[in-house]
Design a protein around this motif. Structure first.
Motif, PDB file in Angstrom:
ATOM      1  N   UNK A  25       7.205  13.111  -1.046  1.00  0.00           N
ATOM      2  CA  UNK A  25       6.482  12.452  -2.134  1.00  0.00           C
ATOM      3  C   UNK A  25       7.471  11.898  -3.161  1.00  0.00           C
ATOM      4  N   UNK A  26       8.516  12.671  -3.483  1.00  0.00           N
ATOM      5  CA  UNK A  26       9.526  12.203  -4.440  1.00  0.00           C
ATOM      6  C   UNK A  26      10.207  10.938  -3.924  1.00  0.00           C
ATOM      7  N   UNK A  85      -5.192  11.507 -17.174  1.00  0.00           N
ATOM      8  CA  UNK A  85      -4.009  12.326 -16.908  1.00  0.00           C
ATOM      9  C   UNK A  85      -2.778  11.597 -17.430  1.00  0.00           C
ATOM     10  N   UNK A  86      -2.086  12.215 -18.387  1.00  0.00           N
ATOM     11  CA  UNK A  86      -0.903  11.607 -19.004  1.00  0.00           C
ATOM     12  C   UNK A  86       0.394  12.020 -18.323  1.00  0.00           C
ATOM     13  N   UNK A 105      -2.215  12.104  -5.525  1.00  0.00           N
ATOM     14  CA  UNK A 105      -2.740  10.737  -5.589  1.00  0.00           C
ATOM     15  C   UNK A 105      -3.925  10.631  -6.543  1.00  0.00           C
ATOM     16  N   UNK A 106      -4.806  11.645  -6.518  1.00  0.00           N
ATOM     17  CA  UNK A 106      -5.996  11.568  -7.372  1.00  0.00           C
ATOM     18  C   UNK A 106      -5.644  11.627  -8.853  1.00  0.00           C
ATOM     19  N   UNK A 144      -9.276  10.583   7.977  1.00  0.00           N
ATOM     20  CA  UNK A 144      -8.492   9.341   8.024  1.00  0.00           C
ATOM     21  C   UNK A 144      -7.965   8.995   6.627  1.00  0.00           C
ATOM     22  N   UNK A 145      -8.839   9.099   5.622  1.00  0.00           N
ATOM     23  CA  UNK A 145      -8.431   8.780   4.249  1.00  0.00           C
ATOM     24  C   UNK A 145      -7.357   9.742   3.756  1.00  0.00           C
ATOM     25  N   UNK A 146      -7.522  11.049   4.075  1.00  0.00           N
ATOM     26  CA  UNK A 146      -6.551  12.049   3.629  1.00  0.00           C
ATOM     27  C   UNK A 146      -5.194  11.853   4.284  1.00  0.00           C
ATOM     28  N   UNK A 147      -5.181  11.598   5.578  1.00  0.00           N
ATOM     29  CA  UNK A 147      -3.910  11.401   6.284  1.00  0.00           C
ATOM     30  C   UNK A 147      -3.222  10.135   5.780  1.00  0.00           C
ATOM     31  N   UNK A 148      -4.005   9.074   5.589  1.00  0.00           N
ATOM     32  CA  UNK A 148      -3.431   7.817   5.093  1.00  0.00           C
ATOM     33  C   UNK A 148      -2.850   7.997   3.693  1.00  0.00           C
ATOM     34  N   UNK A 149      -3.587   8.715   2.829  1.00  0.00           N
ATOM     35  CA  UNK A 149      -3.094   8.951   1.466  1.00  0.00           C
ATOM     36  C   UNK A 149      -1.821   9.784   1.491  1.00  0.00           C
TER      37      UNK A 149
END
Length: 413
Positions: free
Chosen positions: A119-120, A84-85, A76-77, A62-67
């Motif tokens: 994503x873009x 992370x720059x 996302x992470x 559920x968390x993966x699909x929502x993300x």
């Protein structure tokens, strides 16, 4: 993640996407989408017989699909990782990140080019922009201050390329730079005194060397009651004064009109009664107006410049001035630069990702026909840790002592 869970996740995601409209997917606030997703995912579980999964696997899916749908999917992470720059998506098969100053290849991939495009679009939706055939590349600032660049077909031959440059929410100080061993305590004190004495400073160095960070630190040494105008292509500076006016250039629209250049903004800034003008990076026709501003009542102005050395920086300033103003000879351009620029601060990026100040040089005002740089603090070419005072007392030191009470033991020996 085993292959079964990975396959189930993809099926659930695809099933949910078929039930959502484009308006849902690009909803910048994501409010309606967040309300619609839970029942959609539950229905997909039932139809795909995923209800037999363990509680942990189900919650993970559920968390993966929502993300993937609401957020930024595989990256996302990294967005949540303060170390992370920079995030560099080179098509759907390759993702690099810069973590703590070092670039590394991740094991993250996208399913296909459409996934990267999705994503873009999600990233750009927050600023109302979208990559199209008429505008196949975009360079913009996100609401959180991050900088994003997206390049698509037909310009990119690697698929969709997305580069996200993130900036720390923490505003660094000279004390922080000394702790990070970016600069010595004595050199930091000298630069702070020079900023307060309204010396014009150019920060130079290669890409990723820390020029903008240094410009921000220097700018935050400006007395808070001064009126400062900043001019940037993408606003990155974070000044803490009480009287800061921020200007940002604008690219032309798809019809090729509406562009606002740095030069136009510099000219306009002169009518805004600034005490100082800070230009994020000088790279073209704005150079002459910047030099004039530095010598006509706006002392204490600063900028950055891409160059491999301090000597190359002054040569580039001369080249840009002559190229933009063919009626100005090289000798006149050189004199203008010598009159305008007081200090050069050169930054380098080491193989381990650390940024260092490698040179602080004073421009000799007595040698007008040619550039003569006085080495105040520097490191040897082969040993960056050998950064120290080089025995040349800066010409401005007498002024710093008399008018600002600054005193440095190194210069007194």
């Amino acid at each position: 993640m085993n292959e079964y869970l990975k396959g189930l996740k993809d099926k659930i995601r695809r099933d949910c996407l078929t039930r959502l409209t484009d308006a849902d997917l690009l909803d910048a606030q994501q409010g309606a989408l967040r309300r619609k997703l839970p029942p959609l995912i539950s229905n997909s579980f039932k139809s795909l017989k995923g209800e037999s999964l363990s509680h942990n696997d189900r919650q993970w899916l559920i968390a993966e699909v929502a993300a993937d749908i609401i957020g930024l999917g595989p990256i996302a992470k990294f967005i949540d990782d303060q170390n992370v720059n920079e995030i560099m998506i080179n098509g759907h098969k390759q993702v690099y990140i810069e973590r703590n100053g070092k670039i590394e290849l991740t094991n993250i991939t996208f399913r296909d080019e459409r996934h990267v495009e999705f994503v873009a679009e999600r990233v750009l939706s927050s600023i109302g922009r979208r990559v199209t055939e008429l505008e196949p590349y975009i360079d913009a600032r996100l609401p959180d201050g991050s900088r994003v660049n997206v390049v698509s077909n037909p310009v990119s031959l690697n698929g969709i390329i997305v580069t996200i440059r993130r900036f720390s929410s923490n505003i660094l100080t000279f004390e922080d730079l000394v702790k990070l061993q970016t600069i010595s305590n004595e050199a930091a004190g000298f630069l702070m005194a020079c900023v307060k004495a309204r010396m014009n400073i150019v920060i130079c160095g290669g890409s990723g060397a820390g020029k903008t960070t240094m410009l921000n630190v220097l700018s935050n040494s400006i007395p808070k009651d001064e009126r400062v105008v900043t001019i940037e292509e993408i606003a990155e500076l974070r000044l803490r004064g009480d009287h800061i006016l921020r200007l940002e250039t604008r690219s032309p629209n798809v019809q090729g009109t509406g562009e606002i250049t740095a030069r136009q903004l510099v000219k306009n800034a002169l009518h805004m009664r600034p005490d100082r003008i800070i230009i994020g990076e000088v790279r073209g026709s704005e150079v002459l107006d910047m030099l004039r501003a530095m010598t006509t009542g706006h002392e204490g102005s600063m900028t950055t410049l891409h160059s491999n050395s301090a000597s190359e920086a002054v040569d580039l300033l001369e080249l840009m001035t002559v190229m933009d103003s063919p009626n100005i000879s090289a000798i006149v351009a050189r004199r203008q630069i010598i009159n305008a620029v007081d200090l050069l601060v050169h930054m380098v990026r080491l193989p381990d990702g650390k940024r260092k100040v490698s040179q602080i040089l004073e421009v000799d005002k007595e040698n007008k026909p040619d550039f003569k740089l006085r080495d105040i603090f520097s490191a040897t070419d082969d040993e960056i840790s050998d950064f120290k005072y080089r025995g040349n007392v800066p010409a401005v030191y007498a002024k710093l002592k008399k008018r600002f009470g600054y005193k440095c033991g190194l210069f007194e020996k």
